[in-house]
Write a protein that holds these residues in place. Structure first.
Motif, PDB file in Angstrom:
ATOM      1  N   SER A 311       0.829  -1.208   0.000  1.00 54.75           N
ATOM      2  CA  SER A 311       0.000   0.000   0.000  1.00 54.75           C
ATOM      3  C   SER A 311       0.865   1.260   0.000  1.00 54.75           C
ATOM      4  O   SER A 311       0.581   2.223  -0.723  1.00 54.75           O
ATOM      5  N   LEU A 312       1.922   1.254   0.813  1.00 58.53           N
ATOM      6  CA  LEU A 312       2.790   2.433   0.843  1.00 58.53           C
ATOM      7  C   LEU A 312       3.569   2.550  -0.465  1.00 58.53           C
ATOM      8  O   LEU A 312       3.836   3.655  -0.947  1.00 58.53           O
ATOM      9  N   PHE A 354      -8.264   4.066   6.010  1.00 55.64           N
ATOM     10  CA  PHE A 354      -7.782   3.449   4.777  1.00 55.64           C
ATOM     11  C   PHE A 354      -7.933   1.946   4.867  1.00 55.64           C
ATOM     12  O   PHE A 354      -7.541   1.318   5.863  1.00 55.64           O
ATOM     13  N   LEU A 355      -8.516   1.332   3.825  1.00 52.71           N
ATOM     14  CA  LEU A 355      -8.598  -0.125   3.727  1.00 52.71           C
ATOM     15  C   LEU A 355      -7.483  -0.601   2.805  1.00 52.71           C
ATOM     16  O   LEU A 355      -7.451  -0.226   1.625  1.00 52.71           O
ATOM     17  N   PRO A 356      -6.557  -1.429   3.307  1.00 49.52           N
ATOM     18  CA  PRO A 356      -5.388  -1.821   2.504  1.00 49.52           C
ATOM     19  C   PRO A 356      -5.619  -3.055   1.630  1.00 49.52           C
ATOM     20  O   PRO A 356      -4.724  -3.864   1.436  1.00 49.52           O
ATOM     21  N   GLY A 360      -7.060  -7.870  -2.730  1.00 51.47           N
ATOM     22  CA  GLY A 360      -7.975  -8.688  -1.958  1.00 51.47           C
ATOM     23  C   GLY A 360      -7.486  -8.755  -0.516  1.00 51.47           C
ATOM     24  O   GLY A 360      -6.633  -7.978  -0.108  1.00 51.47           O
ATOM     25  N   GLU A 361      -8.042  -9.669   0.267  1.00 49.72           N
ATOM     26  CA  GLU A 361      -7.594  -9.781   1.646  1.00 49.72           C
ATOM     27  C   GLU A 361      -7.715 -11.205   2.146  1.00 49.72           C
ATOM     28  O   GLU A 361      -8.643 -11.940   1.785  1.00 49.72           O
ATOM     29  N   ARG A 362      -6.730 -11.584   2.946  1.00 47.54           N
ATOM     30  CA  ARG A 362      -6.801 -12.894   3.611  1.00 47.54           C
ATOM     31  C   ARG A 362      -7.458 -12.701   4.976  1.00 47.54           C
ATOM     32  O   ARG A 362      -8.664 -12.738   5.118  1.00 47.54           O
ATOM     33  N   THR A 363      -6.650 -12.488   6.008  1.00 48.94           N
ATOM     34  CA  THR A 363      -7.187 -12.381   7.366  1.00 48.94           C
ATOM     35  C   THR A 363      -7.815 -11.001   7.560  1.00 48.94           C
ATOM     36  O   THR A 363      -7.178  -9.996   7.267  1.00 48.94           O
ATOM     37  N   ARG A 371     -11.674  -4.724  -1.860  1.00 46.85           N
ATOM     38  CA  ARG A 371     -11.021  -3.613  -2.534  1.00 46.85           C
ATOM     39  C   ARG A 371     -10.565  -2.576  -1.516  1.00 46.85           C
ATOM     40  O   ARG A 371     -11.142  -2.435  -0.441  1.00 46.85           O
ATOM     41  N   GLY A 372      -9.512  -1.845  -1.861  1.00 45.58           N
ATOM     42  CA  GLY A 372      -8.963  -0.838  -0.967  1.00 45.58           C
ATOM     43  C   GLY A 372      -9.548   0.538  -1.200  1.00 45.58           C
ATOM     44  O   GLY A 372     -10.293   0.764  -2.161  1.00 45.58           O
TER      45      GLY A 372
END
Length: 515
Positions: A311-312, A354-356, A360-363, A371-372
């Motif tokens: 993300s950064l 902020f959603l990183p 997608g996302e695992r945990t 989505r971020g």
């Protein structure tokens, strides 16, 4: 001087580093980057040929540096490898790479995950391999190739993981090391062998999978050809090595009960050492992973956020850096410039979250279509708030992982921080405040490469065990304590962060269908 070479095959590049065996002091290091390709949204691929050329270059650079401080190739007693998990390197009958590697961050195989779960049975799959089928794992990627590229798949004779492919190129011997094999969704994690029941259920030939080898044992030796290409001595032992997170744990001494690790690399990880293969039973599907450790007869529980440093890096690549910062801090690298700018925003970023979920996302969501984004943006926010919100959002995602792991009943005495993101005092402080725990930093400045080198030291007989290797070389050098007033503040923001995914899930999936 006896020395050890650690090689870490990461997502952005490969790092090679030489360490003094007696105390773990870094003597030389080199980093060589390589490209990451996104052919379509949610896809992520790399070319193994790029890894190999970068590895050769990094080894040569390390040895050149070592020679300048009196470390000759003959001093290198062992070599260990660490690497990004889950990617699939497909080899034909001549052991040639057939297609680019589909790496850990790739999310295309969600349909194959559902099919695999249906074939084996959801509960049965957890019983056999301790983990659900996820797009990040290796097995669904293999199934995707079988379904979508059948002519190519018909040529496949061997499947290797990224760092195991590099070890094959170094030694000429094919094997899959146990801590990495645990992330395929094909290994019986409790027993440490390939699950014949899963392979049969999904119709995958077990001959495609090489033997499973320990992390801390010799898995081959440097060939004459590689010696000529690198300057290493032919016959130098090469250890099984470990998955990047397992090696990161070893390099930070997280090799006994009571210790946990927070790692901020391209992905973010919370990992806790376990003496038994615990499986998360808090819901119908485990939300954290249970994998074999690089420590013999040990395991670890791990939560993963896909887009931590990623993300950064996105901010660096696409929002850029302000000219005034470049003028003032020309001697600082891009990430330090960004975190310096973030210091100008208050904790909580004036209500900006902020959603990183950039991959997608695992945990804890196990959702390839998450989505971020920034939520709560107003005209009063500026770049400082945007950047700090990314740092805080990643920390909130790590808290999701930390909360589930601590609910498993493990008694944690200390949490250690590692990875590129942990080098930032600001980001480290934010994580300590959001998790509400003190973070310890060790002398493991070279990350998983150090853990890989220690495993090589055990394999070469320089240490009697992985635990003894860590005892001799790993030391805590700094601590970051949480600030009580900010623990309270961030707890309120965390509740709002947790509410965002359930509120937006339907929108995320609709957008994924339109892309």
């Amino acid at each position: 001087m006896e020395a050890l070479l650690g090689i870490d095959l990461g997502t952005t590049g490969v790092k090679a580093a030489i360490f003094a065996a007696v105390d773990g002091r870094p003597l030389a290091s080199a980093f060589v980057d390589y490209p990451l390709f996104h052919p379509r949204p949610g896809w992520a691929e790399q070319n193994p040929a790029d890894w190999w050329q970068a590895t050769l270059k990094a080894i040569r650079s390390c040895l050149e540096q070592g020679a300048r401080v009196g470390v000759q190739p003959s001093a290198v007693r062992g070599i260990g490898l660490s690497g990004q998990m889950h990617g699939i390197v497909l080899l034909d009958e001549a052991a040639q790479v057939i297609r680019p590697c589909i790496i850990w961050a790739d999310q295309r195989s969600e349909p194959q995950c559902r099919w695999m779960t249906g074939q084996v049975g959801a509960a049965r799959l957890i019983e056999l391999v301790s983990n659900p089928a996820l797009p990040g794992f290796s097995a669904p990627k293999i199934l995707w190739v079988r379904e979508h590229e059948p002519e190519l798949f018909a040529r496949v004779r061997t499947v290797l993981l990224p760092k195991d492919y590099i070890r094959y190129r170094l030694t000429g011997r094919m094997a899959m090391e146990i801590s990495d094999a645990a992330g395929t969704c094909l290994l019986n994690v409790a027993e440490g062998n390939w699950s014949s029941a899963v392979l049969e259920a999904i119709g995958l030939d077990p001959a495609l999978l090489p033997p499973v080898v320990p992390a801390d044992a010799v898995a081959g030796t440097i060939t004459e050809e590689v010696a000529a290409l690198t300057g290493l001595l032919a016959g130098t032992p090469v250890a099984g090595g470990g998955a990047d997170n397992a090696c990161g744990a070893v390099g930070n001494g997280v090799v006994r009960p009571g210790l946990a690790l927070v790692s901020i690399g391209t992905s973010g990880v919370v990992l806790a050492h376990a003496e038994a293969p615990h499986v998360d039973r808090s819901g119908p599907t485990p939300r954290i992973h249970t994998f074999n450790h690089a420590v013999p007869r040990a395991w670890y529980l791990m939560g993963v956020t896909q887009g931590a440093g990623l993300s950064l890096r996105w901010v660096r690549d696409y929002l850029g850096l302000p000219e005034r910062a470049l003028e003032r801090w020309t001697d600082l690298d891009a990430y330090e410039l960004l975190t310096r700018e973030a210091e100008g925003a208050p904790p909580g970023c004036a209500g900006l979250l902020f959603l990183p979920y950039l991959q997608g996302e695992r945990t804890p969501h196990l959702d390839a279509y998450a989505r971020g984004g920034w939520i709560g943006l107003t005209a009063a926010h500026d770049r400082r708030h945007l950047i700090r919100a990314v740092l805080e959002g990643v920390a909130f995602s790590l808290k999701d992982c930390f909360t589930i792991i601590t609910a498993q009943g493990l008694q944690l005495e200390q949490v250690r921080a590692t990875g590129g993101g942990a080098k930032s005092p600001l980001w480290r402080q934010i994580i300590a405040d959001i998790l509400g725990v003190e973070l310890a930093v060790t002398n493991a400045s070279e990350g998983p490469a150090f853990g890989a080198a220690l495993l090589a030291g055990v394999a070469a007989g320089l240490y009697p065990s992985v635990e003894a290797a860590c005892e001799a070389t790993v030391r805590v050098v700094e601590n970051t304590a949480p600030r009580p007033e900010l623990v309270t503040l961030y707890a309120r923001f965390y509740e709002q962060y947790r509410a965002l995914y359930p509120a937006l899930r339907t929108v995320f999936h609709a957008l994924a269908g339109l892309s």
